[in-house]
Write an enzyme that holds these catalytic residues in place. Structure first.
Site, PDB file in Angstrom:
ATOM      1  CB  SER A 103       0.517  -0.850   3.553  1.00 43.78           C
ATOM      2  OG  SER A 103       1.469  -1.285   4.514  1.00 43.78           O
ATOM      3  CE1 TYR A 145      -2.261  -4.192   7.289  1.00 45.26           C
ATOM      4  CE2 TYR A 145      -0.588  -2.481   7.132  1.00 45.26           C
ATOM      5  CZ  TYR A 145      -1.708  -3.120   6.627  1.00 45.26           C
ATOM      6  OH  TYR A 145      -2.255  -2.671   5.444  1.00 45.26           O
TER       7      TYR A 145
END
Length: 263
Positions: free
Chosen positions: A161, A174
Site C-alpha cells: 500500500s 499496518y
C-alpha cells in the site's frame, strides 16, 4: 484442496491462445474471497490460468468458484487461515505433488489491524497483525519459493500500500507490516536475481474494498476505483514477458517507482 469441475490447468500453450496469455499456468492467490484478491483470481482465470484460491471462508471461495466457472475457468479451492503455518507447508507439498511447480503467486491476504497511537496498541492486536501480514507471508515464501523456481517464468506480486512511504499517524501496525513486506519482497528478489523468478511489489492505492471502508467509514466508496482495476494491473505483472524484479508498481501514479535492484 477442492477442485472445481474443470479443476486442471488448461494444457494449451499460451502463445497459441492470444486472448488467454496465461493459459496453462498455475496461479495461487491468497485472500481470494473478496476485494482485490477475488478480482485478481477472476482476472487470472480470464487470462487462462488455473487458479489456486486461498481464503478463510468456504462460502466466499464457493462464490468465487461460481464466478470463475461462469467464464469457463477452473479453480482449486483452499480454505485456509494463513496463520496456520503447518497448513501452508502442507499446501506447498500438495502443489508439488499435483503440479510439480507454481507459475504465479499473488500475496494479497492481509489485515488492517488497529488504527491507534503506537503506545495504545494492545500486544495481542500487534501480534495478530504481524502474524498475518508478515509471518504468514514469510511462511508462504518458504513453501512456494522452490515451486516458483521450477516454473519457466515464475512471477510473484506482493500487495502492499502507500502506507510504508507516508508514516501516517495512527497507522503504525499496518504501515510497519507493509514496510516489512516490501523489504521481504526486495530481499527475495535479490536472492533470485540470477534466476527466471521475478518478484515485485504492487501498491493499489485507495480501492473500493471492505478494508478501505473499515479504515474510512465516512468515505463514499463509489468515488474509488473498483478492485477490478487493481486486478488488471496485477495480471500484467504476472505475464512471462514482465522482466522487472524487486520493484514497486504504484497504480495511482500509473508507473514503476524509481527504485531498482542493484546490478
Amino acid at each position: 484442496m477442492t477442485d472445481s469441475p474443470a479443476g486442471t490447468p488448461n494444457p494449451a500453450p499460451a502463445e497459441h491462445v492470444t486472448d488467454r496469455p496465461l493459459a496453462g499456468k498455475v496461479a495461487l492467490v491468497t485472500g481470494a474471497t473478496r476485494g482485490i484478491g477475488a478480482a485478481t483470481a477472476l482476472a487470472l482465470a480470464k487470462a487462462g490460468a488455473h487458479v489456486i484460491a486461498v481464503g478463510r471462508t468456504q462460502g466466499g471461495l464457493e462464490e468465487l468458484d461460481d464466478a470463475i466457472q461462469a467464464i469457463g475457468g477452473s479453480t482449486t479451492l483452499v480454505p485456509l487461515n494463513l496463520t496456520d503455518s503447518e497448513g501452508i507447508d502442507r499446501l506447498g507439498a500438495a502443489l508439488f505433488e499435483r503440479y510439480g511447480h507454481l507459475d504465479i503467486y499473488v500475496a494479497n491476504a492481509g489485515t488492517l489491524g488497529p488504527l491507534s497511537p503506537l503506545g495504545h496498541v494492545f500486544p495481542k492486536d500487534w501480534d495478530s497483525t504481524f502474524a498475518l501480514n508478515v509471518t504468514a507471508n514469510w511462511r508462504c515464501v518458504r513453501s512456494f519459493d522452490p515451486l516458483l523456481r521450477l516454473a519457466p517464468a515464475g512471477r510473484v506480486v506482493m500487495v502492499s500500500s502507500g502506507s510504508p512511504h507516508k508514516a501516517k499517524a495512527y497507522w503504525g501496525p499496518y504501515a510497519i507490516c507493509k514496510s516489512a513486506l516490501e523489504t521481504m519482497a526486495r530481499t527475495w528478489a535479490a536472492e533470485s536475481i540470477n534466476s527466471q523468478l521475478k518478484i515485485n511489489i504492487f501498491n493499489p492505492g485507495p480501492t473500493r474494498t471492505n478494508m478501505r471502508a473499515k479504515a474510512f467509514p465516512g468515505e463514499d466508496p463509489m468515488t474509488l476505483p473498483a478492485p477490478e482495476v487493481a486486478a488488471e494491473a496485477i495480471v500484467r505483472m504476472c505475464l512471462p514477458e514482465m522482466d522487472f524484479t524487486g520493484r514497486i508498481y504504484d497504480l495511482p501514479q500509473g508507473k514503476w517507482l524509481d527504485y531498482q535492484m542493484p546490478a
